[in-house]
Design a protein around this motif. Structure first.
Motif, PDB file in Angstrom:
ATOM      1  N   GLN A 266       0.818  -1.214   0.000  1.00 41.06           N
ATOM      2  CA  GLN A 266       0.000   0.000   0.000  1.00 41.06           C
ATOM      3  C   GLN A 266       0.854   1.266   0.000  1.00 41.06           C
ATOM      4  O   GLN A 266       0.426   2.309  -0.491  1.00 41.06           O
ATOM      5  CB  GLN A 266      -0.943   0.013   1.210  1.00 41.06           C
ATOM      6  N   PHE A 267       2.078   1.161   0.533  1.00 40.80           N
ATOM      7  CA  PHE A 267       2.951   2.331   0.571  1.00 40.80           C
ATOM      8  C   PHE A 267       3.472   2.692  -0.818  1.00 40.80           C
ATOM      9  O   PHE A 267       3.995   3.783  -1.026  1.00 40.80           O
ATOM     10  CB  PHE A 267       4.134   2.079   1.507  1.00 40.80           C
ATOM     11  N   ALA A 268       3.358   1.756  -1.760  1.00 40.54           N
ATOM     12  CA  ALA A 268       3.855   1.996  -3.118  1.00 40.54           C
ATOM     13  C   ALA A 268       2.792   2.561  -4.039  1.00 40.54           C
ATOM     14  O   ALA A 268       3.072   2.837  -5.210  1.00 40.54           O
ATOM     15  CB  ALA A 268       4.417   0.692  -3.703  1.00 40.54           C
ATOM     16  N   ILE A 269       1.546   2.715  -3.545  1.00 42.24           N
ATOM     17  CA  ILE A 269       0.494   3.302  -4.374  1.00 42.24           C
ATOM     18  C   ILE A 269       0.891   4.730  -4.748  1.00 42.24           C
ATOM     19  O   ILE A 269       1.255   5.520  -3.881  1.00 42.24           O
ATOM     20  CB  ILE A 269      -0.851   3.311  -3.616  1.00 42.24           C
ATOM     21  N   PRO A 270       0.873   5.078  -6.026  1.00 44.57           N
ATOM     22  CA  PRO A 270       1.260   6.439  -6.438  1.00 44.57           C
ATOM     23  C   PRO A 270       0.436   7.512  -5.738  1.00 44.57           C
ATOM     24  O   PRO A 270      -0.773   7.346  -5.521  1.00 44.57           O
ATOM     25  CB  PRO A 270       0.992   6.433  -7.955  1.00 44.57           C
ATOM     26  N   ALA A 271       1.071   8.623  -5.392  1.00 40.89           N
ATOM     27  CA  ALA A 271       0.419   9.704  -4.657  1.00 40.89           C
ATOM     28  C   ALA A 271      -0.818  10.273  -5.347  1.00 40.89           C
ATOM     29  O   ALA A 271      -1.796  10.600  -4.673  1.00 40.89           O
ATOM     30  CB  ALA A 271       1.433  10.822  -4.388  1.00 40.89           C
ATOM     31  N   PRO A 272      -0.828  10.421  -6.681  1.00 42.14           N
ATOM     32  CA  PRO A 272      -2.041  10.989  -7.311  1.00 42.14           C
ATOM     33  C   PRO A 272      -3.282  10.130  -7.119  1.00 42.14           C
ATOM     34  O   PRO A 272      -4.402  10.629  -7.231  1.00 42.14           O
ATOM     35  CB  PRO A 272      -1.653  11.048  -8.801  1.00 42.14           C
ATOM     36  N   ILE A 273      -3.106   8.851  -6.815  1.00 41.21           N
ATOM     37  CA  ILE A 273      -4.246   7.944  -6.670  1.00 41.21           C
ATOM     38  C   ILE A 273      -4.872   8.061  -5.292  1.00 41.21           C
ATOM     39  O   ILE A 273      -6.074   7.917  -5.117  1.00 41.21           O
ATOM     40  CB  ILE A 273      -3.814   6.484  -6.935  1.00 41.21           C
ATOM     41  N   MET A 274      -4.058   8.319  -4.286  1.00 39.64           N
ATOM     42  CA  MET A 274      -4.551   8.359  -2.911  1.00 39.64           C
ATOM     43  C   MET A 274      -4.067   9.628  -2.246  1.00 39.64           C
ATOM     44  O   MET A 274      -2.872   9.789  -1.990  1.00 39.64           O
ATOM     45  CB  MET A 274      -4.053   7.122  -2.131  1.00 39.64           C
ATOM     46  N   GLN A 275      -4.986  10.563  -1.967  1.00 41.32           N
ATOM     47  CA  GLN A 275      -4.610  11.848  -1.401  1.00 41.32           C
ATOM     48  C   GLN A 275      -4.363  11.774   0.100  1.00 41.32           C
ATOM     49  O   GLN A 275      -3.645  12.591   0.656  1.00 41.32           O
ATOM     50  CB  GLN A 275      -5.707  12.880  -1.707  1.00 41.32           C
ATOM     51  N   ALA A 276      -4.991  10.809   0.777  1.00 43.45           N
ATOM     52  CA  ALA A 276      -4.797  10.673   2.224  1.00 43.45           C
ATOM     53  C   ALA A 276      -3.387  10.164   2.515  1.00 43.45           C
ATOM     54  O   ALA A 276      -2.718   9.642   1.626  1.00 43.45           O
ATOM     55  CB  ALA A 276      -5.837   9.711   2.802  1.00 43.45           C
ATOM     56  N   PRO A 277      -2.901  10.332   3.761  1.00 43.53           N
ATOM     57  CA  PRO A 277      -1.571   9.801   4.100  1.00 43.53           C
ATOM     58  C   PRO A 277      -1.471   8.318   3.785  1.00 43.53           C
ATOM     59  O   PRO A 277      -2.347   7.531   4.146  1.00 43.53           O
ATOM     60  CB  PRO A 277      -1.477  10.065   5.611  1.00 43.53           C
ATOM     61  N   ARG A 278      -0.390   7.916   3.137  1.00 43.09           N
ATOM     62  CA  ARG A 278      -0.250   6.525   2.710  1.00 43.09           C
ATOM     63  C   ARG A 278      -0.197   5.553   3.880  1.00 43.09           C
ATOM     64  O   ARG A 278      -0.572   4.397   3.747  1.00 43.09           O
ATOM     65  CB  ARG A 278       1.023   6.362   1.877  1.00 43.09           C
ATOM     66  N   TRP A 279       0.295   6.028   5.021  1.00 47.60           N
ATOM     67  CA  TRP A 279       0.499   5.128   6.147  1.00 47.60           C
ATOM     68  C   TRP A 279      -0.779   4.868   6.929  1.00 47.60           C
ATOM     69  O   TRP A 279      -0.841   3.921   7.717  1.00 47.60           O
ATOM     70  CB  TRP A 279       1.543   5.723   7.098  1.00 47.60           C
ATOM     71  N   LEU A 280      -1.824   5.672   6.713  1.00 44.40           N
ATOM     72  CA  LEU A 280      -3.007   5.605   7.559  1.00 44.40           C
ATOM     73  C   LEU A 280      -3.729   4.258   7.460  1.00 44.40           C
ATOM     74  O   LEU A 280      -3.904   3.547   8.456  1.00 44.40           O
ATOM     75  CB  LEU A 280      -3.963   6.747   7.197  1.00 44.40           C
ATOM     76  N   LEU A 281      -4.159   3.894   6.259  1.00 48.31           N
ATOM     77  CA  LEU A 281      -4.906   2.655   6.100  1.00 48.31           C
ATOM     78  C   LEU A 281      -4.043   1.411   6.339  1.00 48.31           C
ATOM     79  O   LEU A 281      -4.492   0.473   6.998  1.00 48.31           O
ATOM     80  CB  LEU A 281      -5.555   2.621   4.716  1.00 48.31           C
ATOM     81  N   PRO A 282      -2.789   1.356   5.842  1.00 51.05           N
ATOM     82  CA  PRO A 282      -1.955   0.207   6.189  1.00 51.05           C
ATOM     83  C   PRO A 282      -1.723   0.066   7.693  1.00 51.05           C
ATOM     84  O   PRO A 282      -1.619  -1.052   8.205  1.00 51.05           O
ATOM     85  CB  PRO A 282      -0.639   0.488   5.451  1.00 51.05           C
ATOM     86  N   ALA A 283      -1.659   1.197   8.406  1.00 52.02           N
ATOM     87  CA  ALA A 283      -1.457   1.135   9.854  1.00 52.02           C
ATOM     88  C   ALA A 283      -2.643   0.478  10.549  1.00 52.02           C
ATOM     89  O   ALA A 283      -2.472  -0.272  11.520  1.00 52.02           O
ATOM     90  CB  ALA A 283      -1.226   2.539  10.409  1.00 52.02           C
ATOM     91  N   LEU A 284      -3.856   0.730  10.042  1.00 55.94           N
ATOM     92  CA  LEU A 284      -5.041   0.098  10.625  1.00 55.94           C
ATOM     93  C   LEU A 284      -4.986  -1.414  10.432  1.00 55.94           C
ATOM     94  O   LEU A 284      -5.281  -2.192  11.345  1.00 55.94           O
ATOM     95  CB  LEU A 284      -6.303   0.666   9.970  1.00 55.94           C
ATOM     96  N   GLY A 285      -4.593  -1.836   9.249  1.00 59.40           N
ATOM     97  CA  GLY A 285      -4.466  -3.269   8.997  1.00 59.40           C
ATOM     98  C   GLY A 285      -3.349  -3.896   9.804  1.00 59.40           C
ATOM     99  O   GLY A 285      -3.478  -5.008  10.317  1.00 59.40           O
ATOM    100  N   LEU A 286      -2.236  -3.175   9.951  1.00 57.51           N
ATOM    101  CA  LEU A 286      -1.113  -3.698  10.718  1.00 57.51           C
ATOM    102  C   LEU A 286      -1.475  -3.847  12.189  1.00 57.51           C
ATOM    103  O   LEU A 286      -1.052  -4.800  12.855  1.00 57.51           O
ATOM    104  CB  LEU A 286       0.089  -2.752  10.565  1.00 57.51           C
ATOM    105  N   ALA A 287      -2.292  -2.933  12.700  1.00 58.01           N
ATOM    106  CA  ALA A 287      -2.723  -3.020  14.099  1.00 58.01           C
ATOM    107  C   ALA A 287      -3.541  -4.289  14.348  1.00 58.01           C
ATOM    108  O   ALA A 287      -3.489  -4.871  15.429  1.00 58.01           O
ATOM    109  CB  ALA A 287      -3.540  -1.789  14.467  1.00 58.01           C
ATOM    110  N   LEU A 288      -4.291  -4.715  13.344  1.00 52.09           N
ATOM    111  CA  LEU A 288      -5.060  -5.949  13.475  1.00 52.09           C
ATOM    112  C   LEU A 288      -4.187  -7.183  13.270  1.00 52.09           C
ATOM    113  O   LEU A 288      -4.488  -8.261  13.777  1.00 52.09           O
ATOM    114  CB  LEU A 288      -6.200  -5.954  12.449  1.00 52.09           C
ATOM    115  N   LEU A 289      -3.090  -7.022  12.532  1.00 55.72           N
ATOM    116  CA  LEU A 289      -2.212  -8.163  12.249  1.00 55.72           C
ATOM    117  C   LEU A 289      -1.361  -8.550  13.459  1.00 55.72           C
ATOM    118  O   LEU A 289      -1.021  -9.724  13.630  1.00 55.72           O
ATOM    119  CB  LEU A 289      -1.300  -7.811  11.066  1.00 55.72           C
TER     120      LEU A 289
END
Length: 202
Positions: free
Chosen positions: A10-33
């Motif tokens: 998810q950190f490799a998703i190009p910036a123009p595709i996702m305006q929100a901080p790249r770490w936000l959504l992966p961090a939620l998944g990592l917290a569950l992992l």
């Protein structure tokens, strides 16, 4: 490991595709992992009802992350900003790979009640199969008592994402048909809309 790879992608998703901080959504998944790795770091030895619920929530988060990126990609295309073919190809590839791995883990988790329930000496109540593998339909020497592993579910997810339909392994239950239909839909949108536009730009 498969889920961790998906989250890192998810950190490799190009910036123009996702305006929100790249770490936000992966961090939620990592917290569950974290609880999953802490409980069973190398082998499946401890089965807890709450653990399976966390796994299912984790999978929902991963698929939601991917769907958000795909929606961002479609919006990006609709706004007429899709002039960089390399960005589109990179984003489409990451979305597609995430789609395959996430649903592979999902199939692995729900089929016949999960990995613990599929063990020969399990103490769980027997559940009906969600997927019908070829090895289950023919009396082939050397395959008696065969049980699917994660690689088998990964192959099912891969073929569903490339053929947009079941191939050699058939979904039996409504929940598996729903999952496979969702996976095929995400893959179709990614390839037909995003990848096709990327090839056109290039």
């Amino acid at each position: 490991m498969a889920v961790l790879v998906v989250l890192l992608l998810q950190f490799a998703i190009p910036a123009p595709i996702m305006q929100a901080p790249r770490w936000l959504l992966p961090a939620l998944g990592l917290a569950l992992l974290v609880p999953l790795v802490w409980t069973n770091p190398f082998h499946l030895v401890m089965d807890e009802p709450w653990l399976r619920k966390i796994e299912l929530v984790l999978l929902g988060v991963v698929v939601l992350i991917n769907a958000i990126y795909l929606a961002g990609m479609i919006i990006y295309l609709g706004e007429g900003q899709s002039n960089d073919g390399k960005v589109l190809v990179k984003a489409a590839l990451l979305i597609w790979v995430t789609n395959v791995v996430a649903f592979a883990v999902w199939y692995w988790e729900i089929d016949r009640g999960g990995p613990f329930a599929r063990m020969p000496d399990h103490e769980h109540e027997e559940e009906r199969p969600d997927l019908l593998f070829p090895q289950m339909t023919a009396d082939i020497p050397g395959w008696q008592g065969w049980l699917p592993g994660f690689t088998d579910y990964l192959f099912v997810a891969f073929t569903a994402a490339t053929a947009f339909s079941p191939t050699d392994t058939m979904p039996l239950t409504a929940r598996t048909k729903t999952l496979m239909g969702t996976q095929s839909g995400i893959s179709l949108l990614t390839i037909a809309i995003v990848a096709a536009r990327a090839v056109n730009v290039l």
